[in-house]
Design a protein around this motif. Structure first.
Motif, PDB file in Angstrom:
ATOM      1  N   THR A 175      -1.739 -31.992-120.795  1.00 34.51           N
ATOM      2  CA  THR A 175      -0.354 -31.825-119.632  1.00 34.51           C
ATOM      3  C   THR A 175       0.228 -30.625-120.025  1.00 34.51           C
ATOM      4  N   PRO A 176       0.526 -30.143-118.530  1.00 34.01           N
ATOM      5  CA  PRO A 176       1.293 -28.635-118.352  1.00 34.01           C
ATOM      6  C   PRO A 176       2.466 -28.491-118.682  1.00 34.01           C
ATOM      7  N   ARG A 177       3.535 -29.987-118.465  1.00 33.98           N
ATOM      8  CA  ARG A 177       4.621 -29.739-119.128  1.00 33.98           C
ATOM      9  C   ARG A 177       5.166 -30.517-119.921  1.00 33.98           C
ATOM     10  N   ARG A 178       6.360 -30.435-120.767  1.00 29.26           N
ATOM     11  CA  ARG A 178       7.156 -31.522-121.278  1.00 29.26           C
ATOM     12  C   ARG A 178       8.326 -31.473-121.341  1.00 29.26           C
ATOM     13  N   TYR A 179       9.346 -32.968-121.869  1.00 33.55           N
ATOM     14  CA  TYR A 179      10.511 -32.668-121.872  1.00 33.55           C
ATOM     15  C   TYR A 179      10.929 -32.995-122.819  1.00 33.55           C
ATOM     16  N   THR A 180      12.210 -32.324-123.987  1.00 31.77           N
ATOM     17  CA  THR A 180      13.230 -32.652-124.548  1.00 31.77           C
ATOM     18  C   THR A 180      13.855 -33.675-123.791  1.00 31.77           C
ATOM     19  N   ALA A 181      14.940 -34.214-124.350  1.00 31.23           N
ATOM     20  CA  ALA A 181      15.684 -35.291-123.505  1.00 31.23           C
ATOM     21  C   ALA A 181      17.056 -34.433-123.118  1.00 31.23           C
ATOM     22  N   GLU A 182      17.240 -33.068-124.002  1.00 28.54           N
ATOM     23  CA  GLU A 182      18.409 -31.865-123.305  1.00 28.54           C
ATOM     24  C   GLU A 182      17.800 -30.946-121.826  1.00 28.54           C
ATOM     25  N   ALA A 183      16.737 -31.089-121.977  1.00 28.65           N
ATOM     26  CA  ALA A 183      16.281 -30.735-120.734  1.00 28.65           C
ATOM     27  C   ALA A 183      15.608 -31.246-119.354  1.00 28.65           C
ATOM     28  N   LEU A 184      15.196 -32.521-119.909  1.00 29.58           N
ATOM     29  CA  LEU A 184      15.258 -33.579-118.791  1.00 29.58           C
ATOM     30  C   LEU A 184      16.341 -33.780-118.382  1.00 29.58           C
ATOM     31  N   SER A 185      17.966 -34.293-119.644  1.00 31.28           N
ATOM     32  CA  SER A 185      18.495 -34.151-118.701  1.00 31.28           C
ATOM     33  C   SER A 185      18.993 -32.782-117.820  1.00 31.28           C
ATOM     34  N   GLU A 186      19.078 -31.647-118.355  1.00 36.29           N
ATOM     35  CA  GLU A 186      19.980 -30.489-117.621  1.00 36.29           C
ATOM     36  C   GLU A 186      18.844 -30.795-115.787  1.00 36.29           C
ATOM     37  N   ALA A 225       9.706 -56.191-128.915  1.00 42.66           N
ATOM     38  CA  ALA A 225      11.518 -56.720-129.754  1.00 42.66           C
ATOM     39  C   ALA A 225      11.755 -55.324-130.568  1.00 42.66           C
ATOM     40  N   LEU A 226      10.619 -54.757-131.838  1.00 43.60           N
ATOM     41  CA  LEU A 226      11.433 -53.364-132.415  1.00 43.60           C
ATOM     42  C   LEU A 226      11.197 -52.259-131.811  1.00 43.60           C
ATOM     43  N   GLU A 227      10.558 -52.000-130.521  1.00 40.36           N
ATOM     44  CA  GLU A 227      10.759 -50.912-128.967  1.00 40.36           C
ATOM     45  C   GLU A 227      12.194 -51.330-128.391  1.00 40.36           C
ATOM     46  N   GLN A 228      12.905 -52.023-128.038  1.00 37.33           N
ATOM     47  CA  GLN A 228      13.674 -52.325-127.656  1.00 37.33           C
ATOM     48  C   GLN A 228      15.214 -52.410-128.655  1.00 37.33           C
ATOM     49  N   ALA A 229      14.879 -51.878-129.829  1.00 38.50           N
ATOM     50  CA  ALA A 229      15.530 -51.805-131.154  1.00 38.50           C
ATOM     51  C   ALA A 229      16.104 -50.464-130.677  1.00 38.50           C
ATOM     52  N   ALA A 230      14.941 -49.539-131.368  1.00 34.62           N
ATOM     53  CA  ALA A 230      14.222 -48.453-131.364  1.00 34.62           C
ATOM     54  C   ALA A 230      14.892 -47.922-130.424  1.00 34.62           C
ATOM     55  N   THR A 231      15.012 -47.601-128.616  1.00 37.04           N
ATOM     56  CA  THR A 231      14.697 -46.890-127.724  1.00 37.04           C
ATOM     57  C   THR A 231      16.107 -46.213-127.582  1.00 37.04           C
ATOM     58  N   GLY A 232      17.840 -46.843-127.675  1.00 37.14           N
ATOM     59  CA  GLY A 232      18.603 -46.423-128.297  1.00 37.14           C
ATOM     60  C   GLY A 232      18.895 -45.304-129.189  1.00 37.14           C
ATOM     61  N   HIS A 233      18.065 -45.704-130.366  1.00 36.50           N
ATOM     62  CA  HIS A 233      18.915 -45.275-131.604  1.00 36.50           C
ATOM     63  C   HIS A 233      18.355 -43.384-132.096  1.00 36.50           C
ATOM     64  N   PRO A 234      19.209 -42.797-132.071  1.00 38.16           N
ATOM     65  CA  PRO A 234      19.569 -41.811-131.942  1.00 38.16           C
ATOM     66  C   PRO A 234      18.793 -40.713-132.066  1.00 38.16           C
ATOM     67  N   VAL A 235      17.729 -41.634-133.488  1.00 35.06           N
ATOM     68  CA  VAL A 235      16.355 -40.357-134.266  1.00 35.06           C
ATOM     69  C   VAL A 235      15.610 -40.964-133.586  1.00 35.06           C
ATOM     70  N   LEU A 236      15.093 -41.932-133.732  1.00 36.81           N
ATOM     71  CA  LEU A 236      13.856 -42.108-133.538  1.00 36.81           C
ATOM     72  C   LEU A 236      13.698 -42.022-132.127  1.00 36.81           C
ATOM     73  N   ARG A 237      14.519 -42.961-130.939  1.00 37.81           N
ATOM     74  CA  ARG A 237      14.531 -42.097-129.627  1.00 37.81           C
ATOM     75  C   ARG A 237      13.511 -40.438-129.977  1.00 37.81           C
ATOM     76  N   ASP A 238      14.006 -39.496-130.046  1.00 40.53           N
ATOM     77  CA  ASP A 238      13.763 -38.491-130.018  1.00 40.53           C
ATOM     78  C   ASP A 238      12.123 -37.967-130.903  1.00 40.53           C
ATOM     79  N   ILE A 239      11.203 -39.556-131.290  1.00 41.31           N
ATOM     80  CA  ILE A 239      10.254 -39.201-131.719  1.00 41.31           C
ATOM     81  C   ILE A 239       9.181 -40.141-130.333  1.00 41.31           C
ATOM     82  N   ALA A 240      10.016 -40.430-129.671  1.00 40.31           N
ATOM     83  CA  ALA A 240       8.933 -41.690-128.465  1.00 40.31           C
ATOM     84  C   ALA A 240       8.085 -40.820-127.916  1.00 40.31           C
TER      85      ALA A 240
END
Length: 250
Positions: A175-186, A225-240
């Protein structure tokens, strides 16, 4: 429109993406007053998203550089009894292949990691969209890459993924590059999009052994159902494994 009897595909790894897409399609249908929307799947490959979207009654075009993938797309669409247009090309070709301002929704899933010019690519995507249209972006997450390398016992590679500006774990990383949430938003913001919330995709799905899901009654549904609960979690999101964002053209 052929929405009757068509539901979100049950695949655990894409369930939360489909949740977001269906909600956005409902919004676009309401704001445009049209049931049949114009959708472009850039890098859509064999039609994992495109064909179900066509089953929902939308007009779908897939742009992909691989003729083999486009042939498989044609076969899959034919098996489902729907029409999906396939065009050979990549993100850099969008302006030449498709009409400016002709799309309501563009899918850009697992392609930004590989393009030479991400800003140019997203600028081209913005040019395809009508005002108020949306882009669905799905991209690999460097934090997850580090976590997965560590769990595989490759601790030096995990550390490298955390330190590398592109989120790569070494020269053998495909994979040539990956994105953090901040980089993707920017990236989306600088190319003219109003950025929505970033969600995590495959928070647990790539960590849970398949033996705990396959053949166990109700296990797949419980994991969704677990994925749906975790998708917007402020900590778990960043290890997806992947990050997903819907952004709208102003």
């Amino acid at each position: 429109m052929r929405a009757e009897g068509v539901t979100r595909p049950p695949a655990v790894r894409t369930a939360v993406v489909w949740d977001a897409l269906l909600a956005e399609l409902a919004r676009l249908g309401e704001t445009t007053g049209r049931e049949r929307l114009d959708i472009v799947d850039a890098g859509g490959g064999t039609g994992g998203f495109a064909v179900p979207l066509a089953e929902l009654g939308h007009t779908v075009t897939v742009v992909d550089p691989s003729p083999d993938s486009l042939a498989a797309l044609e076969r899959r669409a034919k098996e489902k009894g729907v029409g999906v247009r396939g065009l050979q090309g990549d993100l850099a070709d969008l302006a030449d292949l498709l009409d400016h301002g002709g799309a309501d929704l563009v899918l850009c899933h697992s392609v930004l990691e590989y393009v030479d010019d991400p800003i140019g690519a997203m600028t081209a995507v913005a040019g395809l969209l009508r005002r108020g249209g949306a882009v669905s972006v799905l991209a690999a997450n460097p934090v997850a890459a580090a976590l997965h390398r560590a769990l595989a016992g490759h601790f030096d590679e995990a550390r490298a993924a955390l330190a590398d500006p592109e989120g790569r774990w070494g020269d053998r990383d495909p994979t040539p590059r990956r994105y953090t949430a901040e980089a993707l938003s920017e990236l989306l913001a600088v190319t003219g999009f109003a950025v929505g919330a970033v969600h995590g995709v495959r928070v647990f799905a790539d960590l849970v052994p398949s033996r705990l899901v396959d053949g166990e009654p109700g296990a797949a549904e419980a994991l969704v159902a677990l994925e749906q609960a975790a998708t917007g979690h402020p900590v778990l999101r960043d290890i997806a494994t992947q990050l997903h964002v819907l952004a709208r053209r102003g």
